[in-house]
Design a protein around this motif. Sequence first.
Motif, PDB file in Angstrom:
ATOM      1  N   THR A   1       9.166  -6.806 -21.204  1.00 25.05           N
ATOM      2  CA  THR A   1       9.927  -8.265 -21.427  1.00 25.05           C
ATOM      3  C   THR A   1      11.312  -8.230 -21.015  1.00 25.05           C
ATOM      4  OG1 THR A   1       8.448  -8.634 -23.449  1.00 25.05           O
ATOM      5  CG2 THR A   1      10.699  -9.770 -23.460  1.00 25.05           C
ATOM      6  N   ALA A   2      11.707  -6.900 -21.279  1.00 25.53           N
ATOM      7  CA  ALA A   2      13.109  -6.690 -20.702  1.00 25.53           C
ATOM      8  C   ALA A   2      13.310  -6.649 -19.125  1.00 25.53           C
ATOM      9  CB  ALA A   2      13.638  -5.222 -21.126  1.00 25.53           C
ATOM     10  N   GLY A   3      12.036  -6.741 -18.463  1.00 26.65           N
ATOM     11  CA  GLY A   3      11.982  -6.723 -16.964  1.00 26.65           C
ATOM     12  C   GLY A   3      12.215  -5.253 -16.382  1.00 26.65           C
ATOM     13  N   LEU A   4      12.098  -4.259 -17.149  1.00 25.08           N
ATOM     14  CA  LEU A   4      11.988  -2.900 -16.569  1.00 25.08           C
ATOM     15  C   LEU A   4      10.541  -2.423 -15.940  1.00 25.08           C
ATOM     16  CD1 LEU A   4      14.072  -1.047 -19.678  1.00 25.08           C
ATOM     17  CD2 LEU A   4      15.080  -1.975 -17.331  1.00 25.08           C
ATOM     18  N   ILE A   5       9.731  -2.920 -16.424  1.00 23.49           N
ATOM     19  CA  ILE A   5       8.461  -2.826 -15.776  1.00 23.49           C
ATOM     20  C   ILE A   5       8.359  -4.364 -14.917  1.00 23.49           C
ATOM     21  CG2 ILE A   5       6.099  -2.570 -16.056  1.00 23.49           C
ATOM     22  CD1 ILE A   5       6.606  -1.000 -18.573  1.00 23.49           C
ATOM     23  N   GLU A   6       8.303  -4.094 -13.592  1.00 25.87           N
ATOM     24  CA  GLU A   6       8.181  -5.192 -12.734  1.00 25.87           C
ATOM     25  C   GLU A   6       6.798  -5.882 -12.651  1.00 25.87           C
ATOM     26  OE1 GLU A   6       9.510  -5.889  -8.495  1.00 25.87           O
ATOM     27  OE2 GLU A   6      11.253  -4.718  -9.506  1.00 25.87           O
ATOM     28  N   ARG A   7       6.018  -4.979 -12.508  1.00 23.70           N
ATOM     29  CA  ARG A   7       4.596  -5.320 -12.534  1.00 23.70           C
ATOM     30  C   ARG A   7       3.581  -4.173 -12.312  1.00 23.70           C
ATOM     31  NH1 ARG A   7       6.339  -7.072  -6.740  1.00 23.70           N
ATOM     32  NH2 ARG A   7       5.547  -5.090  -5.531  1.00 23.70           N
ATOM     33  N   GLN A   8       2.351  -4.319 -12.449  1.00 26.33           N
ATOM     34  CA  GLN A   8       1.287  -3.173 -12.628  1.00 26.33           C
ATOM     35  C   GLN A   8       0.378  -3.350 -11.153  1.00 26.33           C
ATOM     36  OE1 GLN A   8      -0.426  -2.387 -16.288  1.00 26.33           O
ATOM     37  NE2 GLN A   8       1.548  -1.954 -17.174  1.00 26.33           N
ATOM     38  N   VAL A   9       0.216  -2.366 -10.474  1.00 27.82           N
ATOM     39  CA  VAL A   9      -0.600  -2.611  -9.283  1.00 27.82           C
ATOM     40  C   VAL A   9      -1.618  -1.341  -9.111  1.00 27.82           C
ATOM     41  CG1 VAL A   9       1.411  -4.337  -8.162  1.00 27.82           C
ATOM     42  CG2 VAL A   9       0.920  -1.637  -7.547  1.00 27.82           C
ATOM     43  N   ALA A  10      -2.561  -1.592  -8.136  1.00 29.94           N
ATOM     44  CA  ALA A  10      -3.303  -0.712  -7.945  1.00 29.94           C
ATOM     45  C   ALA A  10      -2.693  -0.186  -6.377  1.00 29.94           C
ATOM     46  CB  ALA A  10      -4.866  -0.854  -7.713  1.00 29.94           C
ATOM     47  N   ILE A  11      -2.527   1.041  -6.121  1.00 29.42           N
ATOM     48  CA  ILE A  11      -2.145   1.782  -4.915  1.00 29.42           C
ATOM     49  C   ILE A  11      -3.443   2.193  -4.046  1.00 29.42           C
ATOM     50  CG2 ILE A  11      -0.905   3.503  -3.619  1.00 29.42           C
ATOM     51  CD1 ILE A  11       1.011   3.398  -6.049  1.00 29.42           C
ATOM     52  N   LEU A  12      -3.739   1.339  -3.175  1.00 31.08           N
ATOM     53  CA  LEU A  12      -5.007   1.621  -2.322  1.00 31.08           C
ATOM     54  C   LEU A  12      -4.669   2.731  -0.907  1.00 31.08           C
ATOM     55  CD1 LEU A  12      -6.002  -1.861  -1.868  1.00 31.08           C
ATOM     56  CD2 LEU A  12      -6.440  -0.531  -3.704  1.00 31.08           C
ATOM     57  N   SER A  13      -5.640   3.537  -0.941  1.00 27.23           N
ATOM     58  CA  SER A  13      -5.664   4.401   0.215  1.00 27.23           C
ATOM     59  C   SER A  13      -6.066   3.847   1.357  1.00 27.23           C
ATOM     60  CB  SER A  13      -6.709   5.597  -0.162  1.00 27.23           C
ATOM     61  OG  SER A  13      -6.808   6.300   0.684  1.00 27.23           O
ATOM     62  N   PRO A  14      -4.979   3.917   2.483  1.00 24.64           N
ATOM     63  CA  PRO A  14      -5.326   3.365   3.735  1.00 24.64           C
ATOM     64  C   PRO A  14      -6.244   4.158   4.477  1.00 24.64           C
ATOM     65  CG  PRO A  14      -3.088   3.525   3.372  1.00 24.64           C
ATOM     66  CD  PRO A  14      -3.522   4.107   2.228  1.00 24.64           C
ATOM     67  N   ASP A  15      -6.321   5.525   4.380  1.00 27.84           N
ATOM     68  CA  ASP A  15      -7.190   6.407   4.954  1.00 27.84           C
ATOM     69  C   ASP A  15      -8.604   5.970   4.540  1.00 27.84           C
ATOM     70  OD1 ASP A  15      -4.972   7.565   6.707  1.00 27.84           O
ATOM     71  OD2 ASP A  15      -4.793   8.778   5.139  1.00 27.84           O
ATOM     72  N   ARG A  16      -8.946   5.917   3.273  1.00 26.73           N
ATOM     73  CA  ARG A  16     -10.246   5.760   2.761  1.00 26.73           C
ATOM     74  C   ARG A  16     -10.692   4.357   3.133  1.00 26.73           C
ATOM     75  NH1 ARG A  16     -12.847   9.300  -1.258  1.00 26.73           N
ATOM     76  NH2 ARG A  16     -11.632  11.080  -1.095  1.00 26.73           N
ATOM     77  N   LEU A  17      -9.829   3.296   3.356  1.00 25.33           N
ATOM     78  CA  LEU A  17     -10.337   1.886   3.560  1.00 25.33           C
ATOM     79  C   LEU A  17     -10.401   1.521   5.088  1.00 25.33           C
ATOM     80  CD1 LEU A  17      -7.992  -0.174   1.094  1.00 25.33           C
ATOM     81  CD2 LEU A  17     -10.567   0.090   1.149  1.00 25.33           C
ATOM     82  N   ALA A  18      -9.782   2.734   5.863  1.00 28.48           N
ATOM     83  CA  ALA A  18      -9.888   2.662   7.317  1.00 28.48           C
ATOM     84  C   ALA A  18     -11.391   2.376   7.932  1.00 28.48           C
ATOM     85  CB  ALA A  18      -9.162   3.973   8.015  1.00 28.48           C
ATOM     86  N   PRO A  19     -12.418   3.078   7.302  1.00 31.99           N
ATOM     87  CA  PRO A  19     -13.696   2.492   7.692  1.00 31.99           C
ATOM     88  C   PRO A  19     -14.298   1.161   7.800  1.00 31.99           C
ATOM     89  CG  PRO A  19     -13.868   4.754   6.546  1.00 31.99           C
ATOM     90  CD  PRO A  19     -12.512   4.212   6.288  1.00 31.99           C
ATOM     91  N   VAL A  20     -13.666   0.401   6.848  1.00 31.70           N
ATOM     92  CA  VAL A  20     -13.734  -0.809   6.301  1.00 31.70           C
ATOM     93  C   VAL A  20     -12.732  -1.867   7.158  1.00 31.70           C
ATOM     94  CG1 VAL A  20     -14.150  -2.503   4.678  1.00 31.70           C
ATOM     95  CG2 VAL A  20     -14.905  -0.229   4.261  1.00 31.70           C
ATOM     96  N   LEU A  21     -11.557  -1.550   6.873  1.00 35.68           N
ATOM     97  CA  LEU A  21     -10.573  -2.467   7.415  1.00 35.68           C
ATOM     98  C   LEU A  21      -9.816  -1.960   8.862  1.00 35.68           C
ATOM     99  CD1 LEU A  21      -8.431  -2.665   4.103  1.00 35.68           C
ATOM    100  CD2 LEU A  21     -10.188  -4.219   5.140  1.00 35.68           C
ATOM    101  N   GLY A  22     -10.159  -0.811   9.454  1.00 35.12           N
ATOM    102  CA  GLY A  22      -9.572  -0.288  10.470  1.00 35.12           C
ATOM    103  C   GLY A  22      -8.302   0.256  10.057  1.00 35.12           C
ATOM    104  N   HIS A  23      -7.634   1.092  10.863  1.00 38.46           N
ATOM    105  CA  HIS A  23      -6.210   1.952  10.620  1.00 38.46           C
ATOM    106  C   HIS A  23      -5.369   0.847  10.438  1.00 38.46           C
ATOM    107  CE1 HIS A  23      -7.677   6.148   9.981  1.00 38.46           C
ATOM    108  NE2 HIS A  23      -8.472   5.878  11.032  1.00 38.46           N
ATOM    109  N   GLY A  24      -5.129   0.094  11.698  1.00 35.01           N
ATOM    110  CA  GLY A  24      -3.969  -0.821  11.635  1.00 35.01           C
ATOM    111  C   GLY A  24      -2.790  -0.318  12.191  1.00 35.01           C
TER     112      GLY A  24
END
Length: 167
Positions: free
Chosen positions: A51-74
């Motif tokens: 509520t005080a805004g100290l926690i901006e948001r919660q997100v999942a941090i994805l692994s670019p290396d593990r997603l590379a076979p699907v998405l490409g390295h970029g």
Amino acid sequence: MEKTDAFDLDATDLALLDLLQQDASRSNLELAGLAHVSPPTCLRRVKRLQTAGLIERQVAILSPDRLAPVLGHGLEAIVEVTLDRQGAEHLEAFERRVVADEAVQQCYRVSPGPDFILHVRAADMPAYLALQQRLFTADANVRNVKAFFSVKRAKFAPRLPLEAGRR
């Protein structure tokens, strides 16, 4: 969401913030145990921090290396941008435009040196060239652009050090 300018944090608040930075998917019960508080106290404090805004948001941090076979390295690049005119209105206009672009992951106004440092991602070089055209070339106020392409990510830690607050 109510945000306050000044906020009193005690050791428990700092511990909760640090634990959430490490893994925000923990259950309230697990978080309470690690912070050595009761589950109701933990839940109340976390809600207060949100509520005080100290926690901006919660997100999942994805692994670019593990997603590379699907998405490409970029391409991932750190880009220095210097503007011709640095008046407040020019800086704000450029900032508004780049932060609205999905390819821009981070934007920093810096001094001295360039006016902005951007962290950008693109699918491939043609996508980066399109990004360059729409963000830099098309802007008559952009004087200089210097891109540094990442060949390896050695560390990525989106975590604020909280030890300074522990007095």
